[in-house]
Design an enzyme around this catalytic site. Structure first.
Site, PDB file in Angstrom:
ATOM      1  N   ARG A  55       0.805  -1.219   0.000  1.00  0.00           N
ATOM      2  CA  ARG A  55       0.000   0.000   0.000  1.00  0.00           C
ATOM      3  C   ARG A  55       0.838   1.269   0.000  1.00  0.00           C
ATOM      4  O   ARG A  55       0.580   2.188  -0.772  1.00  0.00           O
ATOM      5  CB  ARG A  55      -0.944   0.016   1.217  1.00  0.00           C
ATOM      6  CG  ARG A  55      -2.275  -0.674   0.976  1.00  0.00           C
ATOM      7  CD  ARG A  55      -2.779  -1.312   2.237  1.00  0.00           C
ATOM      8  NE  ARG A  55      -1.840  -2.336   2.691  1.00  0.00           N
ATOM      9  CZ  ARG A  55      -1.804  -3.576   2.186  1.00  0.00           C
ATOM     10  NH1 ARG A  55      -2.657  -3.930   1.265  1.00  0.00           N
ATOM     11  NH2 ARG A  55      -0.918  -4.439   2.615  1.00  0.00           N
ATOM     12  N   THR A  56       1.834   1.344   0.884  1.00  0.00           N
ATOM     13  CA  THR A  56       2.595   2.587   0.983  1.00  0.00           C
ATOM     14  C   THR A  56       3.320   2.889  -0.325  1.00  0.00           C
ATOM     15  O   THR A  56       3.213   3.986  -0.873  1.00  0.00           O
ATOM     16  CB  THR A  56       3.595   2.523   2.156  1.00  0.00           C
ATOM     17  OG1 THR A  56       2.882   2.259   3.362  1.00  0.00           O
ATOM     18  CG2 THR A  56       4.335   3.840   2.298  1.00  0.00           C
ATOM     19  N   LYS A  84      25.988  -3.924  -1.767  1.00  0.00           N
ATOM     20  CA  LYS A  84      27.444  -3.766  -1.818  1.00  0.00           C
ATOM     21  C   LYS A  84      27.979  -3.049  -0.582  1.00  0.00           C
ATOM     22  O   LYS A  84      29.188  -2.844  -0.457  1.00  0.00           O
ATOM     23  CB  LYS A  84      27.845  -2.985  -3.069  1.00  0.00           C
ATOM     24  CG  LYS A  84      27.376  -3.618  -4.370  1.00  0.00           C
ATOM     25  CD  LYS A  84      27.687  -2.709  -5.549  1.00  0.00           C
ATOM     26  CE  LYS A  84      27.142  -3.262  -6.857  1.00  0.00           C
ATOM     27  NZ  LYS A  84      27.380  -2.342  -7.999  1.00  0.00           N
ATOM     28  N   ARG A 105      11.331   3.786   3.155  1.00  0.00           N
ATOM     29  CA  ARG A 105      10.932   2.821   4.185  1.00  0.00           C
ATOM     30  C   ARG A 105      12.164   2.013   4.560  1.00  0.00           C
ATOM     31  O   ARG A 105      12.899   1.555   3.679  1.00  0.00           O
ATOM     32  CB  ARG A 105       9.823   1.895   3.699  1.00  0.00           C
ATOM     33  CG  ARG A 105       9.623   0.700   4.635  1.00  0.00           C
ATOM     34  CD  ARG A 105       8.372  -0.060   4.363  1.00  0.00           C
ATOM     35  NE  ARG A 105       7.207   0.691   4.802  1.00  0.00           N
ATOM     36  CZ  ARG A 105       5.972   0.197   4.812  1.00  0.00           C
ATOM     37  NH1 ARG A 105       5.739  -1.042   4.411  1.00  0.00           N
ATOM     38  NH2 ARG A 105       4.970   0.938   5.216  1.00  0.00           N
ATOM     39  N   HIS A 133       5.143   5.872  11.373  1.00  0.00           N
ATOM     40  CA  HIS A 133       4.607   5.713  10.022  1.00  0.00           C
ATOM     41  C   HIS A 133       3.714   6.927   9.754  1.00  0.00           C
ATOM     42  O   HIS A 133       2.485   6.824   9.734  1.00  0.00           O
ATOM     43  CB  HIS A 133       3.812   4.418   9.913  1.00  0.00           C
ATOM     44  CG  HIS A 133       3.584   3.959   8.496  1.00  0.00           C
ATOM     45  ND1 HIS A 133       3.768   4.780   7.401  1.00  0.00           N
ATOM     46  CD2 HIS A 133       3.181   2.759   7.998  1.00  0.00           C
ATOM     47  CE1 HIS A 133       3.483   4.110   6.300  1.00  0.00           C
ATOM     48  NE2 HIS A 133       3.139   2.884   6.630  1.00  0.00           N
TER      49      HIS A 133
END
Length: 308
Positions: A55-56, A84, A105, A133
Site C-alpha cells: 500500500r505505501t 554492496k 521505508r 509511520h
C-alpha cells in the site's frame, strides 16, 4: 502556509493547522481529481524501499502518476548498491540528484531522519522499524475527518500489536494533539503499548487511557476501532508469534453492540484479525481508508514540492 522543501519524518513535524491544510487539499483532490492531474509534470519521485510494502509504495507511486509526475526507485534493497554496503547517507546524496522528492521505508528506526539530514530534496518517512509511520497517520486522520466529520472528541480503541506497531505509535501521538480524545488500548500483556509512548501522551496532552486485554470490554464505548495484525516479522522467534497470532479476531457477532456510526479501521495488510464477514458491515472502512491514502499522499507531495 508554505510547506515547500520540508521533510516529513514524524507527524509532529507539522502543526495541526498545516495538517488541516493538507487534508483540505486532499479532499479537493478526491472531489475534483482532474484539477490536479498535471501539477507535478516534470517532477520525479524516488521510492527507496528497504522493507516490503504494498500500500505505501504503490499509493505513493499512484499519487505521483495521478499528478502527472514520474517515479524511480527500488522495492528490494538487495537489487541496489545497498547489497554492496552503500550507506543510506550516500544513497540519498546520489538519489537526490536524480529526483525531486523521496520516500524511504527502512527496518532501522531513525534511518529516514538520517537520510533527511543529507538530502537536498524533501524526504518522507514511509515507515521506520517499529517507530513511526507518519503518512499512514495522515491517511487515518483524513479517513476520520471525512467519515466522522470531525477528529476532536472521539473515543478510539487501538487493538492488537501495540508494542511493535509503528502505525499505532504515530496515530496515538498525533490524535492526542486533538481536543477531548480518549483511548482504549486492547492487547495481550506481551504486546502492550510501550511505556514511553503512553507516558508521552499522558504527560504532554493529559489524555485518558484505559488498558484491557478484551475487545468485548470496550466495543460498545468507542467511536473508532483501529485493528492491527500481530506482526510476525517483529518477533525474534516463531514460537512467541504462534502463541499470540490469534489473540484478536474480529467477527460480526463481536460488533453487534457497537455504535451504529463506529468506524472499523485497519492499516492493512490483514492476516486473520478481521473476519471476512465484517467486510459487509457499513462500519468497515479499511478499504476506503487505503484509497484515501493515495489522495493524502498526493496533497502531501504537492505541498512539499511547492506546486500548490
Amino acid at each position: 502556509m508554505n510547506l515547500k522543501g520540508r521533510h516529513l519524518i514524524d507527524p509532529s513535524d507539522f502543526t495541526l493547522e498545516e495538517l488541516n491544510q493538507i487534508f483540505t487539499v486532499a479532499q479537493d483532490m478526491v472531489d475534483i481529481p482532474e484539477k490536479y492531474d498535471k501539477i507535478c509534470k516534470g517532477k520525479i519521485l524516488a521510492t527507496l524501499f528497504y522493507e516490503p510494502s504494498t500500500r505505501t509504495r504503490l499509493s505513493f507511486e499512484s499519487a505521483m502518476l495521478r499528478m502527472g509526475g514520474k517515479i524511480l526507485g527500488f522495492a528490494d534493497a538487495q537489487t541496489s548498491s545497498v547489497k554492496k554496503g552503500e550507506s543510506i547517507s550516500d544513497t540519498i546524496r546520489v538519489v537526490d540528484g536524480y529526483s525531486d522528492i523521496a520516500v524511504i521505508r527502512h527496518p532501522r528506526e531513525g534511518a529516514p531522519k538520517l537520510a533527511s539530514e543529507f538530502s537536498q530534496v524533501p524526504v518522507i518517512n514511509g515507515g521506520d522499524g517499529g517507530h513511526q509511520h507518519p503518512t499512514q497517520t495522515l491517511t487515518d486522520l483524513l479517513t476520520i475527518k471525512t467519515l466522522k466529520g470531525n477528529i476532536d472528541g472521539n473515543k478510539v480503541a487501538l487493538c492488537g500489536d501495540l508494542k511493535y506497531g509503528r502505525t499505532v505509535h504515530s496515530l496515538i501521538k498525533t490524535l492526542s494533539r486533538y481536543k477531548d480524545m480518549e483511548f482504549y488500548l486492547v492487547s495481550p500483556p506481551q504486546l502492550q503499548m510501550p511505556e514511553y509512548v503512553k507516558n508521552f501522551v499522558k504527560e504532554t496532552y493529559n489524555v485518558k487511557i484505559v488498558e484491557t486485554s478484551k475487545i468485548e470490554d470496550v466495543i460498545d464505548e468507542v467511536d473508532i476501532l483501529y485493528m492491527t495484525r500481530i506482526q510476525k516479522e517483529r518477533f525474534f522467534n516463531e514460537e512467541d508469534y504462534l502463541k499470540l497470532k490469534n489473540s484478536y479476531i474480529l467477527t460480526a457477532d463481536k460488533i453487534e453492540n457497537a455504535k451504529e456510526d463506529m468506524l472499523i479501521m485497519h492499516p492493512l495488510p490483514r492476516v486473520n484479525e478481521i473476519d471476512y464477514s465484517v467486510d459487509k458491515d457499513k462500519r468497515a472502512v479499511y478499504f476506503k481508508q487505503a484509497k484515501y491514502g493515495v489522495y493524502v499522499r498526493m496533497s502531501l507531495m504537492a505541498h512539499l514540492l511547492g506546486v500548490i
